[in-house]
Design a protein around this motif. Structure first.
Motif, PDB file in Angstrom:
ATOM      1  N   TYR A 152      29.698  63.395  21.565  1.00 52.77           N
ATOM      2  CA  TYR A 152      30.129  63.701  22.919  1.00 52.77           C
ATOM      3  C   TYR A 152      31.650  63.588  23.044  1.00 52.77           C
ATOM      4  O   TYR A 152      32.287  62.862  22.292  1.00 52.77           O
ATOM      5  N   ARG A 153      32.195  64.280  24.040  1.00 50.51           N
ATOM      6  CA  ARG A 153      33.638  64.248  24.282  1.00 50.51           C
ATOM      7  C   ARG A 153      33.995  63.560  25.592  1.00 50.51           C
ATOM      8  O   ARG A 153      35.066  62.976  25.708  1.00 50.51           O
ATOM      9  N   GLN A 154      33.095  63.675  26.583  1.00 51.21           N
ATOM     10  CA  GLN A 154      33.495  63.284  27.926  1.00 51.21           C
ATOM     11  C   GLN A 154      32.439  62.431  28.633  1.00 51.21           C
ATOM     12  O   GLN A 154      31.246  62.479  28.307  1.00 51.21           O
ATOM     13  N   LEU A 155      32.930  61.683  29.599  1.00 52.93           N
ATOM     14  CA  LEU A 155      32.089  60.877  30.482  1.00 52.93           C
ATOM     15  C   LEU A 155      32.291  61.409  31.898  1.00 52.93           C
ATOM     16  O   LEU A 155      33.431  61.570  32.340  1.00 52.93           O
ATOM     17  N   ILE A 156      31.189  61.687  32.580  1.00 48.63           N
ATOM     18  CA  ILE A 156      31.257  62.237  33.932  1.00 48.63           C
ATOM     19  C   ILE A 156      30.625  61.237  34.890  1.00 48.63           C
ATOM     20  O   ILE A 156      29.437  60.907  34.779  1.00 48.63           O
ATOM     21  N   LEU A 157      31.422  60.751  35.813  1.00 44.17           N
ATOM     22  CA  LEU A 157      30.960  59.825  36.846  1.00 44.17           C
ATOM     23  C   LEU A 157      30.662  60.632  38.100  1.00 44.17           C
ATOM     24  O   LEU A 157      31.509  61.400  38.566  1.00 44.17           O
ATOM     25  N   ILE A 158      29.443  60.477  38.619  1.00 46.59           N
ATOM     26  CA  ILE A 158      29.017  61.233  39.787  1.00 46.59           C
ATOM     27  C   ILE A 158      28.604  60.252  40.877  1.00 46.59           C
ATOM     28  O   ILE A 158      27.851  59.309  40.630  1.00 46.59           O
ATOM     29  N   GLY A 159      29.109  60.481  42.070  1.00 45.15           N
ATOM     30  CA  GLY A 159      28.760  59.623  43.190  1.00 45.15           C
ATOM     31  C   GLY A 159      28.450  60.425  44.430  1.00 45.15           C
ATOM     32  O   GLY A 159      28.457  61.664  44.414  1.00 45.15           O
ATOM     33  N   HIS A 160      28.143  59.730  45.489  1.00 42.59           N
ATOM     34  CA  HIS A 160      27.981  60.395  46.771  1.00 42.59           C
ATOM     35  C   HIS A 160      28.831  59.657  47.794  1.00 42.59           C
ATOM     36  O   HIS A 160      29.127  58.467  47.648  1.00 42.59           O
ATOM     37  N   ALA A 161      29.209  60.368  48.825  1.00 42.18           N
ATOM     38  CA  ALA A 161      29.936  59.771  49.942  1.00 42.18           C
ATOM     39  C   ALA A 161      29.422  60.389  51.222  1.00 42.18           C
ATOM     40  O   ALA A 161      29.226  61.604  51.310  1.00 42.18           O
ATOM     41  N   GLY A 162      29.180  59.553  52.213  1.00 39.13           N
ATOM     42  CA  GLY A 162      28.695  60.047  53.489  1.00 39.13           C
ATOM     43  C   GLY A 162      27.187  60.203  53.535  1.00 39.13           C
ATOM     44  O   GLY A 162      26.455  59.581  52.771  1.00 39.13           O
ATOM     45  N   ARG A 163      26.725  61.079  54.414  1.00 37.67           N
ATOM     46  CA  ARG A 163      25.300  61.159  54.749  1.00 37.67           C
ATOM     47  C   ARG A 163      24.530  62.271  54.051  1.00 37.67           C
ATOM     48  O   ARG A 163      23.300  62.300  54.088  1.00 37.67           O
ATOM     49  N   LYS A 164      25.221  63.222  53.441  1.00 38.34           N
ATOM     50  CA  LYS A 164      24.565  64.430  52.937  1.00 38.34           C
ATOM     51  C   LYS A 164      23.492  64.127  51.895  1.00 38.34           C
ATOM     52  O   LYS A 164      22.421  64.747  51.895  1.00 38.34           O
ATOM     53  N   LEU A 165      23.740  63.200  50.976  1.00 35.64           N
ATOM     54  CA  LEU A 165      22.770  62.937  49.919  1.00 35.64           C
ATOM     55  C   LEU A 165      21.444  62.476  50.509  1.00 35.64           C
ATOM     56  O   LEU A 165      20.374  62.948  50.102  1.00 35.64           O
ATOM     57  N   TRP A 166      21.481  61.547  51.448  1.00 36.91           N
ATOM     58  CA  TRP A 166      20.237  61.057  52.029  1.00 36.91           C
ATOM     59  C   TRP A 166      19.485  62.187  52.734  1.00 36.91           C
ATOM     60  O   TRP A 166      18.253  62.267  52.659  1.00 36.91           O
ATOM     61  N   GLN A 167      20.210  63.081  53.395  1.00 39.26           N
ATOM     62  CA  GLN A 167      19.576  64.231  54.026  1.00 39.26           C
ATOM     63  C   GLN A 167      18.870  65.093  52.979  1.00 39.26           C
ATOM     64  O   GLN A 167      17.747  65.571  53.198  1.00 39.26           O
ATOM     65  N   SER A 168      19.509  65.282  51.833  1.00 36.81           N
ATOM     66  CA  SER A 168      18.914  66.088  50.763  1.00 36.81           C
ATOM     67  C   SER A 168      17.687  65.409  50.173  1.00 36.81           C
ATOM     68  O   SER A 168      16.674  66.055  49.891  1.00 36.81           O
ATOM     69  N   VAL A 169      17.779  64.101  49.970  1.00 34.89           N
ATOM     70  CA  VAL A 169      16.650  63.343  49.421  1.00 34.89           C
ATOM     71  C   VAL A 169      15.473  63.397  50.383  1.00 34.89           C
ATOM     72  O   VAL A 169      14.318  63.616  49.972  1.00 34.89           O
ATOM     73  N   THR A 170      15.742  63.223  51.663  1.00 34.39           N
ATOM     74  CA  THR A 170      14.684  63.267  52.666  1.00 34.39           C
ATOM     75  C   THR A 170      14.025  64.645  52.701  1.00 34.39           C
ATOM     76  O   THR A 170      12.798  64.764  52.754  1.00 34.39           O
ATOM     77  N   ALA A 171      14.849  65.688  52.655  1.00 35.94           N
ATOM     78  CA  ALA A 171      14.314  67.055  52.687  1.00 35.94           C
ATOM     79  C   ALA A 171      13.476  67.362  51.451  1.00 35.94           C
ATOM     80  O   ALA A 171      12.521  68.144  51.525  1.00 35.94           O
ATOM     81  N   ALA A 172      13.822  66.741  50.318  1.00 39.35           N
ATOM     82  CA  ALA A 172      13.080  66.980  49.082  1.00 39.35           C
ATOM     83  C   ALA A 172      11.710  66.328  49.090  1.00 39.35           C
ATOM     84  O   ALA A 172      10.826  66.702  48.306  1.00 39.35           O
ATOM     85  N   GLY A 173      11.504  65.346  49.957  1.00 39.08           N
ATOM     86  CA  GLY A 173      10.202  64.710  50.103  1.00 39.08           C
ATOM     87  C   GLY A 173       9.731  63.976  48.867  1.00 39.08           C
ATOM     88  O   GLY A 173       8.537  63.947  48.566  1.00 39.08           O
ATOM     89  N   ILE A 174      10.662  63.364  48.146  1.00 35.30           N
ATOM     90  CA  ILE A 174      10.297  62.647  46.925  1.00 35.30           C
ATOM     91  C   ILE A 174       9.633  61.320  47.289  1.00 35.30           C
ATOM     92  O   ILE A 174      10.232  60.485  47.965  1.00 35.30           O
TER      93      ILE A 174
END
Length: 235
Positions: free
Chosen positions: A47-69
């Motif tokens: 591997y060459r790279q490390l990718i850090l992914i995060g969330h900020a604000g409310r959008k992620l929870w809205q997406s998770v809720t809509a996905a119905g997991i």
């Protein structure tokens, strides 16, 4: 490709609410982090790279809720699914490993500091001047990509100029009143019958920094009910 770099397209991640990303070259990481990453990778892969992914604000929870997991960790499960979809698209030719969510001991807050996202707060949650404390680390990926490394965010530590320290006075446990956060006081209060902090953190929600991005009540409850389970299991 632009020059020697691939184009980093975060549209799918951003659309899902995973709207913070930072790319590091592995050979530019501090030695201890690079060693921890190397020990966590699938043997035999390069591997060459490390990718850090995060969330900020409310959008992620809205997406998770809509996905119905329906799972014990719907945010983690949604995040992993989204990262896999991202790589299955225009990055399908690249090898990658998802190190987090997972059991590997790699310091996410340390990486957040390198990215310029993380400043320490009295209530022990990272804070920055734009989003306040309403962000989190959601995925850590190693890949053989050739993205341009991300420049650190140059934000001011918002606590450094805070005069009112309302988070300190809002903590019913008095866990923020000393020179250092008192975990024992926090845990003891959260476990107490009738505690106001079983499913929230009054100190955190009192902080005015980034308050327009504050999670909805359902996400706050999800976060702190989960931490309460850990407290009841380990303390």
């Amino acid at each position: 490709m632009m020059g020697n770099f691939q184009v980093f397209d975060p549209a799918l991640l951003d659309g899902a609410g995973l709207n913070r990303q930072a790319v590091f070259d592995l050979d530019a990481l501090p030695t201890d982090i690079a060693a921890a990453v190397a020990a966590s990778c699938t043997p035999g892969r390069s591997y060459r790279q490390l990718i850090l992914i995060g969330h900020a604000g409310r959008k992620l929870w809205q997406s998770v809720t809509a996905a119905g997991i329906a799972s014990d960790d719907p945010i983690d499960d949604f995040t992993v699914r989204t990262v896999r979809q991202w790589f299955a698209g225009s990055l399908a030719q690249h090898a990658y490993d998802i190190l987090y969510p997972g059991t590997q001991a790699i310091g996410l807050q340390r990486l957040g500091q390198l990215a310029g996202w993380h400043h320490a707060s009295p209530f022990m949650v990272g804070i920055d001047s734009e989003w306040g404390s309403w962000y989190a680390y959601r995925a850590l990926v190693v890949a053989d990509t050739r993205f341009e490394p991300t420049r650190p965010v140059r934000g001011v530590h918002p606590c450094a100029t805070c005069q009112h320290r309302v988070c300190v006075t809002s903590c019913p446990a008095g866990a923020l009143s000393g020179e250092q956060f008192d975990l024992a006081k926090c845990v003891a209060y959260r476990k107490r019958e009738g505690s106001q902090c079983r499913a929230t953190c009054l100190a955190r929600i009192s902080c005015p920094v980034g308050s327009s991005h504050r999670y909805c009540d359902a996400q706050i409850r999800h976060t702190y009910v989960g931490s309460m389970r850990a407290i009841e299991r380990y303390y």
